[in-house]
Design a protein around this motif. Structure first.
Motif, PDB file in Angstrom:
ATOM      1  N   UNK A  65      44.079  39.787  32.060  1.00  0.00           N
ATOM      2  CA  UNK A  65      44.994  39.040  32.936  1.00  0.00           C
ATOM      3  C   UNK A  65      45.022  37.557  32.573  1.00  0.00           C
ATOM      4  N   UNK A  66      43.850  36.961  32.438  1.00  0.00           N
ATOM      5  CA  UNK A  66      43.813  35.511  32.266  1.00  0.00           C
ATOM      6  C   UNK A  66      44.084  35.064  30.836  1.00  0.00           C
ATOM      7  N   UNK A  67      43.880  35.945  29.868  1.00  0.00           N
ATOM      8  CA  UNK A  67      44.195  35.581  28.483  1.00  0.00           C
ATOM      9  C   UNK A  67      45.667  35.796  28.153  1.00  0.00           C
ATOM     10  N   UNK A  68      46.340  36.627  28.910  1.00  0.00           N
ATOM     11  CA  UNK A  68      47.704  37.008  28.545  1.00  0.00           C
ATOM     12  C   UNK A  68      48.769  36.515  29.515  1.00  0.00           C
ATOM     13  N   UNK A  69      48.418  35.569  30.351  1.00  0.00           N
ATOM     14  CA  UNK A  69      49.413  34.931  31.215  1.00  0.00           C
ATOM     15  C   UNK A  69      49.322  33.425  31.015  1.00  0.00           C
ATOM     16  N   UNK A  70      50.452  32.709  31.091  1.00  0.00           N
ATOM     17  CA  UNK A  70      50.436  31.257  30.842  1.00  0.00           C
ATOM     18  C   UNK A  70      49.595  30.518  31.879  1.00  0.00           C
ATOM     19  N   UNK A  71      48.880  29.514  31.425  1.00  0.00           N
ATOM     20  CA  UNK A  71      48.039  28.733  32.325  1.00  0.00           C
ATOM     21  C   UNK A  71      48.875  28.047  33.399  1.00  0.00           C
ATOM     22  N   UNK A  72      50.028  27.532  33.036  1.00  0.00           N
ATOM     23  CA  UNK A  72      50.860  26.845  34.019  1.00  0.00           C
ATOM     24  C   UNK A  72      51.247  27.784  35.149  1.00  0.00           C
ATOM     25  N   UNK A  73      51.564  29.027  34.809  1.00  0.00           N
ATOM     26  CA  UNK A  73      51.904  30.014  35.842  1.00  0.00           C
ATOM     27  C   UNK A  73      50.702  30.259  36.746  1.00  0.00           C
ATOM     28  N   UNK A  74      49.523  30.336  36.158  1.00  0.00           N
ATOM     29  CA  UNK A  74      48.311  30.528  36.959  1.00  0.00           C
ATOM     30  C   UNK A  74      48.076  29.349  37.903  1.00  0.00           C
ATOM     31  N   UNK A  75      48.260  28.132  37.398  1.00  0.00           N
ATOM     32  CA  UNK A  75      48.079  26.958  38.246  1.00  0.00           C
ATOM     33  C   UNK A  75      49.082  26.949  39.397  1.00  0.00           C
ATOM     34  N   UNK A  76      50.312  27.315  39.102  1.00  0.00           N
ATOM     35  CA  UNK A  76      51.333  27.382  40.160  1.00  0.00           C
ATOM     36  C   UNK A  76      50.959  28.424  41.205  1.00  0.00           C
ATOM     37  N   UNK A  77      50.378  29.543  40.748  1.00  0.00           N
ATOM     38  CA  UNK A  77      49.962  30.584  41.684  1.00  0.00           C
ATOM     39  C   UNK A  77      48.870  30.076  42.612  1.00  0.00           C
ATOM     40  N   UNK A  78      47.837  29.446  42.034  1.00  0.00           N
ATOM     41  CA  UNK A  78      46.726  28.969  42.865  1.00  0.00           C
ATOM     42  C   UNK A  78      47.181  27.890  43.834  1.00  0.00           C
ATOM     43  N   UNK A  79      48.122  27.047  43.404  1.00  0.00           N
ATOM     44  CA  UNK A  79      48.532  25.922  44.242  1.00  0.00           C
ATOM     45  C   UNK A  79      49.521  26.332  45.331  1.00  0.00           C
ATOM     46  N   UNK A  80      50.529  27.098  44.956  1.00  0.00           N
ATOM     47  CA  UNK A  80      51.583  27.419  45.916  1.00  0.00           C
ATOM     48  C   UNK A  80      51.324  28.718  46.687  1.00  0.00           C
ATOM     49  N   UNK A  81      50.698  29.689  46.047  1.00  0.00           N
ATOM     50  CA  UNK A  81      50.493  30.986  46.698  1.00  0.00           C
ATOM     51  C   UNK A  81      49.099  31.101  47.320  1.00  0.00           C
ATOM     52  N   UNK A  82      48.069  30.989  46.490  1.00  0.00           N
ATOM     53  CA  UNK A  82      46.704  31.200  46.979  1.00  0.00           C
ATOM     54  C   UNK A  82      46.305  30.127  47.987  1.00  0.00           C
ATOM     55  N   UNK A  83      46.561  28.871  47.651  1.00  0.00           N
ATOM     56  CA  UNK A  83      46.189  27.800  48.587  1.00  0.00           C
ATOM     57  C   UNK A  83      46.990  27.898  49.881  1.00  0.00           C
ATOM     58  N   UNK A  84      48.259  28.254  49.770  1.00  0.00           N
ATOM     59  CA  UNK A  84      49.079  28.397  50.964  1.00  0.00           C
ATOM     60  C   UNK A  84      48.652  29.537  51.858  1.00  0.00           C
ATOM     61  N   UNK A  85      47.925  30.520  51.288  1.00  0.00           N
ATOM     62  CA  UNK A  85      47.466  31.669  52.068  1.00  0.00           C
ATOM     63  C   UNK A  85      46.157  31.393  52.804  1.00  0.00           C
ATOM     64  N   UNK A  86      45.546  30.241  52.542  1.00  0.00           N
ATOM     65  CA  UNK A  86      44.302  29.910  53.244  1.00  0.00           C
ATOM     66  C   UNK A  86      44.572  29.682  54.729  1.00  0.00           C
ATOM     67  N   UNK A  87      43.572  29.884  55.573  1.00  0.00           N
ATOM     68  CA  UNK A  87      43.750  29.589  57.003  1.00  0.00           C
ATOM     69  C   UNK A  87      44.146  28.134  57.223  1.00  0.00           C
TER      70      UNK A  87
END
Length: 258
Positions: A65-87
């Motif tokens: 997963x982490x070797x075959x997806x762009x880093x920028x996409x991963x950063x966008x996921x953590x910032x907009x999706x994962x962080x937004x899902x926090x309480x």
């Protein structure tokens, strides 16, 4: 029309403050990301070497997963999706002002941008570090593993005392390259509004149109930081000429009273 670089436009006033802040931010996120990546790699190695099928599948999926997806996409996921899902309480706490959460140079670390950048860089880099270390492990004679297992070593002791020191020696240069890549790839965190060096250089261009001077100074700062980190890893890292193979099992065995 003659054009002359105006270095004072980036080395004085607000632009200089931006450059210093961006340099320090890049340095801090690189250090924190490197530490996190190292911890993640140790955990992945334990899972891979445990011989457990589920653990091997988890590690294989992680690397894929982490070797075959762009880093920028991963950063966008953590910032907009994962962080937004926090309480909400967590996000409010992180977004609040904390005097104790400020590093030297007035660089805050308890911010969504810093946390997501460091976490994303660590996860991405760990997938590549794992394979570099695995290459070093493959260069170790199988007899050493068999001898250690026959003497009752646990998976953790085998990894810590015998396999990992030798693997790091064999693959230290590629490993250093991955840590340096983490520092350079931190520039992609500008995509989530993280105020690292590239972000601050772009601000200078918008502020006074000194794009050439800003990019030139920013490039030199990246070069300096890369040489600094590379030099530190060369000095404190394992030396390729060190002869550890014949002594590894015996030293570890002595620690266990064997």
């Amino acid at each position: 029309m003659n054009w002359h670089p105006d270095w004072a436009g980036v080395l004085t006033g607000q632009p200089l403050q931006w450059l210093i802040s961006g340099f320090l931010t890049t340095f801090y996120v690189s250090v924190v990301g490197s530490v996190l990546a190292t911890l993640i790699v140790v955990l992945l190695l334990v899972l891979r070497l445990s011989g457990n099928r589920v653990g091997n599948v988890v590690v294989a999926c992680y690397v894929s997963i982490f070797r075959n997806t762009p880093l920028l996409v991963q950063l966008l996921f953590w910032y907009f999706a994962a962080y937004g899902a926090l309480p909400d309480s967590w996000r409010f706490y992180i977004g609040d002002n904390h005097p104790w959460a400020v590093l030297a140079g007035n660089i805050p670390w308890l911010t969504p941008e810093f946390l997501c950048a460091a976490w994303g860089l660590a996860l991405f880099t760990a997938a590549f570090l794992l394979e570099e270390i695995q290459t070093g492990l493959n260069a170790i004679a199988k007899g050493q593993r068999e001898a250690a297992i026959s003497q009752g070593f646990s998976d953790w002791d085998l990894l810590r005392a015998i396999l990992l020191p030798q693997a790091l020696t064999h693959a230290w240069q590629p490993i250093c390259g991955q840590y340096l890549n983490l520092m350079k790839l931190s520039s992609l965190a500008t995509g989530i509004g993280f105020s690292e060096l590239t972000y601050q250089v772009s601000q200078i261009e918008s502020y006074n149109a000194h794009a050439f001077e800003g990019v030139a100074i920013g490039t030199l700062l990246y070069l300096f930081l890369g040489l600094l980190l590379g030099g530190l890893m060369s000095v404190f890292g394992p030396k390729p000429g060190a002869r550890r193979q014949p002594l590894a099992v015996n030293k570890a065995g002595a620690e266990h009273g064997i």
